[in-house]
Scaffold this motif. Structure first.
Motif, PDB file in Angstrom:
ATOM      1  N   LEU A 234       4.234  23.046 -15.719  1.00  0.00           N
ATOM      2  CA  LEU A 234       4.116  23.685 -14.408  1.00  0.00           C
ATOM      3  C   LEU A 234       3.331  24.986 -14.479  1.00  0.00           C
ATOM      4  N   TYR A 235       3.335  25.636 -15.636  1.00  0.00           N
ATOM      5  CA  TYR A 235       2.602  26.890 -15.797  1.00  0.00           C
ATOM      6  C   TYR A 235       1.105  26.680 -15.573  1.00  0.00           C
ATOM      7  N   ASP A 236       0.600  25.537 -16.003  1.00  0.00           N
ATOM      8  CA  ASP A 236      -0.812  25.221 -15.815  1.00  0.00           C
ATOM      9  C   ASP A 236      -1.112  24.714 -14.409  1.00  0.00           C
ATOM     10  N   LYS A 237      -0.083  24.299 -13.703  1.00  0.00           N
ATOM     11  CA  LYS A 237      -0.284  23.716 -12.375  1.00  0.00           C
ATOM     12  C   LYS A 237       0.010  24.694 -11.238  1.00  0.00           C
ATOM     13  N   THR A 238       0.598  25.849 -11.566  1.00  0.00           N
ATOM     14  CA  THR A 238       1.034  26.782 -10.535  1.00  0.00           C
ATOM     15  C   THR A 238       0.093  27.974 -10.458  1.00  0.00           C
ATOM     16  N   ILE A 239      -0.332  28.292  -9.244  1.00  0.00           N
ATOM     17  CA  ILE A 239      -1.147  29.484  -9.014  1.00  0.00           C
ATOM     18  C   ILE A 239      -0.192  30.622  -8.660  1.00  0.00           C
ATOM     19  N   LEU A 240      -0.053  31.568  -9.562  1.00  0.00           N
ATOM     20  CA  LEU A 240       0.913  32.644  -9.390  1.00  0.00           C
ATOM     21  C   LEU A 240       0.299  33.822  -8.656  1.00  0.00           C
ATOM     22  N   MET A 241       1.102  34.462  -7.853  1.00  0.00           N
ATOM     23  CA  MET A 241       0.702  35.697  -7.185  1.00  0.00           C
ATOM     24  C   MET A 241       1.075  36.873  -8.087  1.00  0.00           C
ATOM     25  N   ASP A 242       0.537  38.039  -7.780  1.00  0.00           N
ATOM     26  CA  ASP A 242       0.791  39.216  -8.614  1.00  0.00           C
ATOM     27  C   ASP A 242       2.278  39.532  -8.711  1.00  0.00           C
ATOM     28  N   ARG A 243       2.994  39.327  -7.622  1.00  0.00           N
ATOM     29  CA  ARG A 243       4.415  39.658  -7.614  1.00  0.00           C
ATOM     30  C   ARG A 243       5.245  38.656  -8.426  1.00  0.00           C
ATOM     31  N   ASP A 244       4.659  37.526  -8.809  1.00  0.00           N
ATOM     32  CA  ASP A 244       5.397  36.500  -9.543  1.00  0.00           C
ATOM     33  C   ASP A 244       5.458  36.768 -11.044  1.00  0.00           C
ATOM     34  N   HIS A 245       4.462  37.480 -11.567  1.00  0.00           N
ATOM     35  CA  HIS A 245       4.339  37.587 -13.017  1.00  0.00           C
ATOM     36  C   HIS A 245       5.519  38.316 -13.653  1.00  0.00           C
ATOM     37  N   MET A 246       5.965  39.401 -13.019  1.00  0.00           N
ATOM     38  CA  MET A 246       7.056  40.174 -13.610  1.00  0.00           C
ATOM     39  C   MET A 246       8.340  39.357 -13.668  1.00  0.00           C
ATOM     40  N   GLY A 247       8.687  38.710 -12.553  1.00  0.00           N
ATOM     41  CA  GLY A 247       9.898  37.896 -12.538  1.00  0.00           C
ATOM     42  C   GLY A 247       9.831  36.752 -13.530  1.00  0.00           C
ATOM     43  N   LEU A 248       8.665  36.135 -13.648  1.00  0.00           N
ATOM     44  CA  LEU A 248       8.500  35.025 -14.595  1.00  0.00           C
ATOM     45  C   LEU A 248       8.600  35.522 -16.035  1.00  0.00           C
ATOM     46  N   LEU A 249       8.047  36.702 -16.316  1.00  0.00           N
ATOM     47  CA  LEU A 249       8.110  37.261 -17.665  1.00  0.00           C
ATOM     48  C   LEU A 249       9.552  37.573 -18.057  1.00  0.00           C
ATOM     49  N   ILE A 250      10.301  38.207 -17.164  1.00  0.00           N
ATOM     50  CA  ILE A 250      11.694  38.540 -17.469  1.00  0.00           C
ATOM     51  C   ILE A 250      12.511  37.267 -17.668  1.00  0.00           C
ATOM     52  N   SER A 251      12.263  36.255 -16.843  1.00  0.00           N
ATOM     53  CA  SER A 251      12.983  34.991 -16.991  1.00  0.00           C
ATOM     54  C   SER A 251      12.656  34.321 -18.318  1.00  0.00           C
ATOM     55  N   ALA A 252      11.378  34.377 -18.716  1.00  0.00           N
ATOM     56  CA  ALA A 252      10.974  33.768 -19.988  1.00  0.00           C
ATOM     57  C   ALA A 252      11.630  34.482 -21.165  1.00  0.00           C
ATOM     58  N   ILE A 253      11.704  35.799 -21.124  1.00  0.00           N
ATOM     59  CA  ILE A 253      12.353  36.555 -22.203  1.00  0.00           C
ATOM     60  C   ILE A 253      13.839  36.237 -22.246  1.00  0.00           C
ATOM     61  N   THR A 254      14.476  36.198 -21.084  1.00  0.00           N
ATOM     62  CA  THR A 254      15.907  35.921 -21.025  1.00  0.00           C
ATOM     63  C   THR A 254      16.233  34.544 -21.591  1.00  0.00           C
ATOM     64  N   ALA A 255      15.352  33.566 -21.344  1.00  0.00           N
ATOM     65  CA  ALA A 255      15.575  32.198 -21.808  1.00  0.00           C
ATOM     66  C   ALA A 255      14.994  31.939 -23.192  1.00  0.00           C
ATOM     67  N   ASP A 256      14.544  32.986 -23.891  1.00  0.00           N
ATOM     68  CA  ASP A 256      13.977  32.869 -25.241  1.00  0.00           C
ATOM     69  C   ASP A 256      12.692  32.060 -25.283  1.00  0.00           C
ATOM     70  N   LEU A 257      11.960  32.041 -24.194  1.00  0.00           N
ATOM     71  CA  LEU A 257      10.663  31.355 -24.168  1.00  0.00           C
ATOM     72  C   LEU A 257       9.578  32.388 -24.481  1.00  0.00           C
ATOM     73  N   TYR A 258       9.546  32.840 -25.721  1.00  0.00           N
ATOM     74  CA  TYR A 258       8.659  33.936 -26.081  1.00  0.00           C
ATOM     75  C   TYR A 258       7.196  33.506 -26.111  1.00  0.00           C
ATOM     76  N   ASP A 259       6.926  32.233 -26.338  1.00  0.00           N
ATOM     77  CA  ASP A 259       5.543  31.768 -26.290  1.00  0.00           C
ATOM     78  C   ASP A 259       4.983  31.884 -24.883  1.00  0.00           C
ATOM     79  N   VAL A 260       5.812  31.565 -23.886  1.00  0.00           N
ATOM     80  CA  VAL A 260       5.390  31.713 -22.492  1.00  0.00           C
ATOM     81  C   VAL A 260       5.217  33.186 -22.156  1.00  0.00           C
ATOM     82  N   ALA A 261       6.153  34.014 -22.603  1.00  0.00           N
ATOM     83  CA  ALA A 261       6.074  35.450 -22.333  1.00  0.00           C
ATOM     84  C   ALA A 261       4.810  36.064 -22.956  1.00  0.00           C
ATOM     85  N   LEU A 262       4.461  35.634 -24.157  1.00  0.00           N
ATOM     86  CA  LEU A 262       3.254  36.141 -24.807  1.00  0.00           C
ATOM     87  C   LEU A 262       2.008  35.788 -24.006  1.00  0.00           C
TER      88      LEU A 262
END
Length: 662
Positions: A234-262
């Protein structure tokens, strides 16, 4: 009162809930995910017939996580006929059959019970027959939560069912939302099945852009639950807005998805300065994620042994990869923060809303601190609102690895150790206070907990100035007086634990000594009447019998004496540091030896008595004789290993590791 139809459908609702088996979201992933799962509402107050789960046909295959139900399809079809028959029964007749009948909650859901059950169980044959008679049902809202059959099947992880159902739907049908605004793709994101998401997105490429509850995209939902495979899709299929990046980054860190966060950080480096709704930066969140738990340094004794014996297994590799990714993420975030113009700007960022340094020190996040200190050594002088350094915090929360960094400061450690907090407590006063419960629970038994506390107090005592050992705090207490008062209850519990353990083990050791002495007095086979020499003296089995009997008797006697010395101890504070643990270790070890030797004696006796025959009996007896030894090892060896670790290995817990230099 409910009618028979109502009562029957309520039973189906109960079956639906059990058969679906939706995974519950993690408690710390917030309201959005909880609200999404609350939208899995089942039709209520309708009971066509007692629920019978359907058989899985050739269309029921799904992802590996899919839950299957093994019941015959013919039974379900009979069930459907009964449902139809009841649904066609005049309401007056139904009311006559069920006393105190009530009106149906939602009559619009009644015709779709069969489709609902088919979507839950993944039976496409039944669903196809139903849709052939009612094609409009493919887009009908079949639950009280306004979910369609596609919502239900996607949430239930019915991959093949979804593939076939999507063929009956238009691209607009896939955009239908439930009551809380979630599409079927949101349900697929929560289920974590990538193939289900692919089928939907191939049909309607705009689906990933549709937002659901709390304005969240399916990508955000999948990230919250840590479904890595579908997140990357879905990361490759979703066009994110500026306000989405922070929430997605925090969620990725919380879920241990560090490759996505990087990947997010690399594409949006300025997000390192952004703050979430709690006012925290991504680095604040990483401070609460101890990296050592991914590197393996916080694994237990048995886990480390397993990792060393099986170094190429998948799990250790995954942990190491995650550790490397998490470390790289911290480095990139910190490097970006160091580009700020002044030290005050950096200090303000890491102190607001809370100091990430002290959060990391409290949780023992040693790797995180090392990364920051290597590139910004001045952080060691930072103090919190109570004038405590990170080393004072490490003492309070008993974090050895963080505290060991103080040995690498050379003469500078004298300056940091001299800090006193707002209550005039020096570092030794902080070591004298009782450790947090979560740290005390790391040790087995009150005696070992007290020993850990004594180790900390003695270690801090070595590095403080002699004057500080007698310094009084704001309430007039010296460190030693404070330690005695804080650990009074733990001392009492340690005494009770030591006496209880020693008493129980001494009873066993006494019994073994008695039996072994009696066994040696009446040797198997008897003695020669003329010479008094044992008849089987020349037998190899008799030699084994004599040696093992002697070993068992001697070791059990040593065990008795060791436990007796524990019981007769004065139980002063200092006794728990070395004397009592060492005595208990000797007692447990010799008891284990005596039990093992006793069973060897028993096996040797069997071989002597049965002679050279009955091999079919002797071997099984010898094997079964090892069960008590293994059982004792299973129950008591963890305690013995913990005590050995405390008495000897923990002595080197406080030492410089040169983390800051290498």
């Amino acid at each position: 009162m409910m009618t028979e139809v109502e009562s029957a459908h309520e039973t189906h609702g109960s079956f639906v809930s059990k058969a679906t088996g939706h995974p519950l979201p993690p408690p710390d992933h917030g309201t959005p995910v909880i609200a999404l799962f609350n939208s899995f509402r089942q039709p209520q107050n309708l009971q066509p017939v007692p629920a019978i789960p359907p058989k899985l046909g050739k269309w029921d295959q799904s992802a590996p996580a899919q839950v299957h139900t093994n019941v015959f399809t013919e039974v379900l079809r009979k069930d459907q006929q009964d449902v139809t028959k009841i649904l066609e029964t005049p309401s007056q007749d139904v009311a006559n059959n069920v006393p105190n009948s009530a009106a149906l909650t939602n009559t619009n859901l009644v015709p779709y019970v069969i489709l609902h059950l088919a979507a839950l169980s993944g039976d496409w044959d039944i669903a196809r027959n139903f849709l052939q008679s009612k094609p409009q049902a493919v887009r009908a809202k079949i639950t009280k939560g306004s979910e369609t059959a596609l919502h239900i099947a996607a949430g239930a992880k019915r991959t093949i069912f979804v593939e076939e159902l999507v063929k009956w739907m238009t691209s607009n049908d896939l955009e239908l939302k439930n009551d809380v605004g979630n599409t079927a793709l949101h349900f697929a994101a929560v289920s974590g099945i990538k193939r289900i998401a692919e089928v939907m997105v191939d049909k309607n490429p705009t689906l990933p852009q549709i937002r659901g509850i709390k304005d969240l995209t399916p990508l955000h939902m999948a990230t919250l639950l840590g479904h890595r495979e579908i997140v990357w899709y879905l990361y490759d299929k979703t066009i994110l807005m500026d306000r989405d990046h922070m929430g997605l980054l925090i969620s990725a860190i919380t879920a241990d998805l560090y490759d996505v966060a990087l990947d997010i950080i690399q594409k949006n480096p300025q997000i390192a300065f952004a703050r979430d709704e709690n006012g925290e930066t991504p680095l604040h969140v990483m401070a609460r994620k101890p990296l050592a738990c991914y590197s393996g340094s916080q694994l237990g004794f048995w886990q480390r042994c397993k990792g060393s014996l099986l170094p190429h297994t998948k799990a250790p590799y995954g942990k190491k990869l995650m550790y490397m990714q998490a470390t790289q993420l911290v480095k990139q975030l910190w490097e970006k923060i160091l580009t700020l113009n002044s030290d005050s700007a950096i200090s303000d960022l890491i102190r607001t809303p809370s100091s990430l340094l002290f959060t990391a020190a409290e949780l023992g996040n040693i790797d995180f601190l090392i990364i920051l200190l290597r590139s910004y050594p001045g952080l060691i002088w930072h103090v919190d609102e109570q004038n405590r350094s990170i080393f004072h915090t490490a003492v309070i929360h008993r974090q050895e690895k963080v505290f060991n960094l103080i040995y690498e400061l050379g003469g500078l450690k004298e300056l940091i150790v001299s800090y006193k907090d707002n209550n005039n407590n020096n570092m030794l006063h902080l070591a004298a206070k009782l450790a947090p419960v979560i740290r005390l629970n790391d040790d087995t038994g009150a005696a070992l907990k007290l020993r850990r506390e004594l180790l900390w107090f003695k270690e801090v005592e070595k590095i403080v100035q002699p004057l500080y050992k007698e310094m009084r705090n704001s309430i007039g207490k010296t460190p030693q007086i404070l330690f005695t008062e804080e650990h009074k209850e733990l001392l009492r519990e340690g005494e009770v634990w030591m006496k209880g353990t020693a008493s129980s083990c001494m009873v066993v050791a006494t019994l073994i000594a008695t039996v072994m002495f009696a066994a040696f007095s009446t040797v198997p086979g008897g003695n020669n009447n003329d010479t008094g020499i044992p008849i089987f003296l020349q037998s190899r089995a008799f030699i084994v019998f004599a040696i093992s009997d002697a070993v068992s008797l001697i070791s059990s006697a040593a065990s008795i004496l060791s436990f007796l010395s524990v019981l007769m101890s004065r139980y002063a504070e200092g006794d728990f540091l070395h004397s009592l643990p060492n005595r208990l270790i000797v007692g447990l070890a010799t008891l284990f030896i005596s039990i093992t030797a006793m069973m060897i004696t028993f096996v040797a006796t069997v071989f002597i008595v049965l002679g050279s025959e009955f091999h079919g009996i002797k071997v099984p007896i010898a094997l079964v004789a090892g069960v008590p030894v293994g059982f004792y090892a299973l129950l008591q060896f963890p305690l013995l290993a913990d005590m050995i670790n405390h008495a000897y290995i923990s002595r080197v817990s406080f030492r410089p590791c040169n983390h800051l230099l290498h």
